[in-house]
Design an enzyme around this catalytic site. Structure first.
Site, mmCIF file in Angstrom:
data_model
loop_
_atom_site.group_PDB
_atom_site.id
_atom_site.type_symbol
_atom_site.label_atom_id
_atom_site.label_comp_id
_atom_site.label_asym_id
_atom_site.label_seq_id
_atom_site.Cartn_x
_atom_site.Cartn_y
_atom_site.Cartn_z
ATOM 1 N N HIS A 18 2.695 6.717 8.188
ATOM 2 C CA HIS A 18 2.850 5.708 7.136
ATOM 3 C C HIS A 18 4.205 5.010 7.186
ATOM 4 O O HIS A 18 4.304 3.835 6.818
ATOM 5 C CB HIS A 18 2.612 6.347 5.771
ATOM 6 C CG HIS A 18 1.188 6.740 5.560
ATOM 7 N ND1 HIS A 18 0.807 7.808 4.775
ATOM 8 C CD2 HIS A 18 0.029 6.202 6.046
ATOM 9 C CE1 HIS A 18 -0.515 7.905 4.783
ATOM 10 N NE2 HIS A 18 -0.999 6.947 5.547
ATOM 11 N N HIS A 41 -10.642 4.102 9.398
ATOM 12 C CA HIS A 41 -10.920 5.440 8.846
ATOM 13 C C HIS A 41 -10.122 5.563 7.550
ATOM 14 O O HIS A 41 -9.124 6.279 7.473
ATOM 15 C CB HIS A 41 -10.515 6.540 9.824
ATOM 16 C CG HIS A 41 -11.248 6.517 11.136
ATOM 17 N ND1 HIS A 41 -10.970 5.608 12.129
ATOM 18 C CD2 HIS A 41 -12.242 7.315 11.618
ATOM 19 C CE1 HIS A 41 -11.761 5.841 13.172
ATOM 20 N NE2 HIS A 41 -12.545 6.866 12.883
ATOM 21 N N SER A 94 -3.246 5.195 3.518
ATOM 22 C CA SER A 94 -2.943 3.912 4.154
ATOM 23 C C SER A 94 -3.576 2.712 3.448
ATOM 24 O O SER A 94 -2.933 1.659 3.352
ATOM 25 C CB SER A 94 -3.348 3.946 5.634
ATOM 26 O OG SER A 94 -4.686 4.331 5.791
ATOM 27 N N GLU A 112 -15.110 3.408 5.744
ATOM 28 C CA GLU A 112 -15.136 4.855 5.541
ATOM 29 C C GLU A 112 -16.590 5.317 5.611
ATOM 30 O O GLU A 112 -17.474 4.686 5.020
ATOM 31 C CB GLU A 112 -14.509 5.227 4.203
ATOM 32 C CG GLU A 112 -14.571 6.690 3.852
ATOM 33 C CD GLU A 112 -13.988 7.587 4.939
ATOM 34 O OE1 GLU A 112 -14.655 8.585 5.291
ATOM 35 O OE2 GLU A 112 -12.870 7.290 5.442
ATOM 36 N N ASP A 159 -7.502 5.684 12.806
ATOM 37 C CA ASP A 159 -6.962 7.007 12.481
ATOM 38 C C ASP A 159 -8.113 8.030 12.436
ATOM 39 O O ASP A 159 -8.510 8.484 11.370
ATOM 40 C CB ASP A 159 -6.251 6.921 11.118
ATOM 41 C CG ASP A 159 -5.621 8.233 10.706
ATOM 42 O OD1 ASP A 159 -5.468 9.123 11.554
ATOM 43 O OD2 ASP A 159 -5.296 8.372 9.506
#
Length: 275
Positions: A18, A41, A94, A112, A159
């Site tokens: 991050h 993700h 994020s 997602e 990610d």
């Protein structure tokens, strides 16, 4: 489908990822034209560090929990954002970090696959017209959502949970596809470092892809010799902004003293392929 980031939120890998992500967003903000961020993700956007999952692992205590109220200058921007977004005991993911930095002309698209996480994410952004949430597979999303309809600069954040044995190979392919579809965008891809063999194969696959400007930023807590534990992590950045190599070095070195539990932590920033 079983992976839940709530168990790992705020750990050393989140701090590393991050802090670098925010630095990339700052570069995008230097121009007045809008930018587009695709978070493949996305998770559920924010995590309760006092919740059942985080309490089970306590990983955040060796991550965000180790950073002081008086951090090095390089980390002040990151920590200010984390503390502004995190109500007591909450760590922002994020999507929330990026959404907090959007200007009127910017856009965030989140993907997602986990059904519960996507419901939470939709509730989080239900009143934010600049953020859209998709319940879909991350790798399929790259083909469906890139390039953006309007020609914009931007960033693709990948990610993966690394639950599949071929995840490194799929990630390398995703980086290549993202850059070829979104030529005005950067790609930032997170990867675990347990031992060096799969990381070396991942890097070699990218070197052989023909892509240029590939920067590997890595943080290891201990020598990556035990494949049974997370010894470190990396963020592979394709087409990073000018001067980002030095900035990444400064960020990783600034967090190393706080996150170094055993005196063995190392940071490494290098070009896999230069421009």
């Amino acid at each position: 489908m079983n992976y839940r980031h709530a168990y790992h939120a705020g750990n050393f890998a989140d701090v590393m990822k991050h802090a670098l992500l925010l630095a990339l967003i700052r570069h995008l903000q230097r121009k007045s034209t809008g930018f587009y961020v695709l978070d493949t993700h996305a998770g559920c956007g924010a995590y309760d560090l006092a919740g059942l999952e985080a309490n089970k692992t306590q990983e955040w205590r060796d991550g965000i929990g180790r950073l002081s109220d008086d951090p090095p200058e390089a980390l002040k921007d990151y920590l200010t954002i984390i503390r502004d977004l995190g109500a007591p005991g909450r760590y922002p993911g994020s999507p929330l970090i990026v959404a907090s930095q959007l200007r009127a002309q910017d856009q965030l698209v989140c993907c997602e696959l986990h059904p519960e996480d996507v419901r939470i994410l939709r509730r989080l952004f239900r009143d934010n017209a600049q953020v859209s949430v998709h319940h879909r597979d991350a790798y399929a999303a790259l083909r469906a959502l890139l390039p953006p309809k309007e020609r914009k600069r931007g960033l693709v954040l990948i990610d993966p949970p690394f639950e599949q044995p071929d995840e490194f190979a799929r990630l390398a392919q995703a980086i290549v596809e993202s850059r070829r579809r979104f030529t005005t965008g950067m790609v930032a891809a997170w990867y675990p470092i347990k031992h060096r063999t799969p990381v070396r194969a991942f890097h070699n696959q990218l070197r052989d892809s023909g892509l240029r400007a590939l920067l590997a930023c890595e943080f290891t807590l201990r020598p990556p010799l035990d494949p049974g534990q997370l010894n470190g992590c990396g963020l592979l950045i394709a087409a990073p902004p000018y001067g980002f190599e030095k900035q990444a070095e400064e960020l990783l070195e600034a967090m190393r003293p706080a996150l170094d539990r055993d005196g063995a932590a190392e940071t490494h920033v290098s070009w896999l392929v230069e421009e």
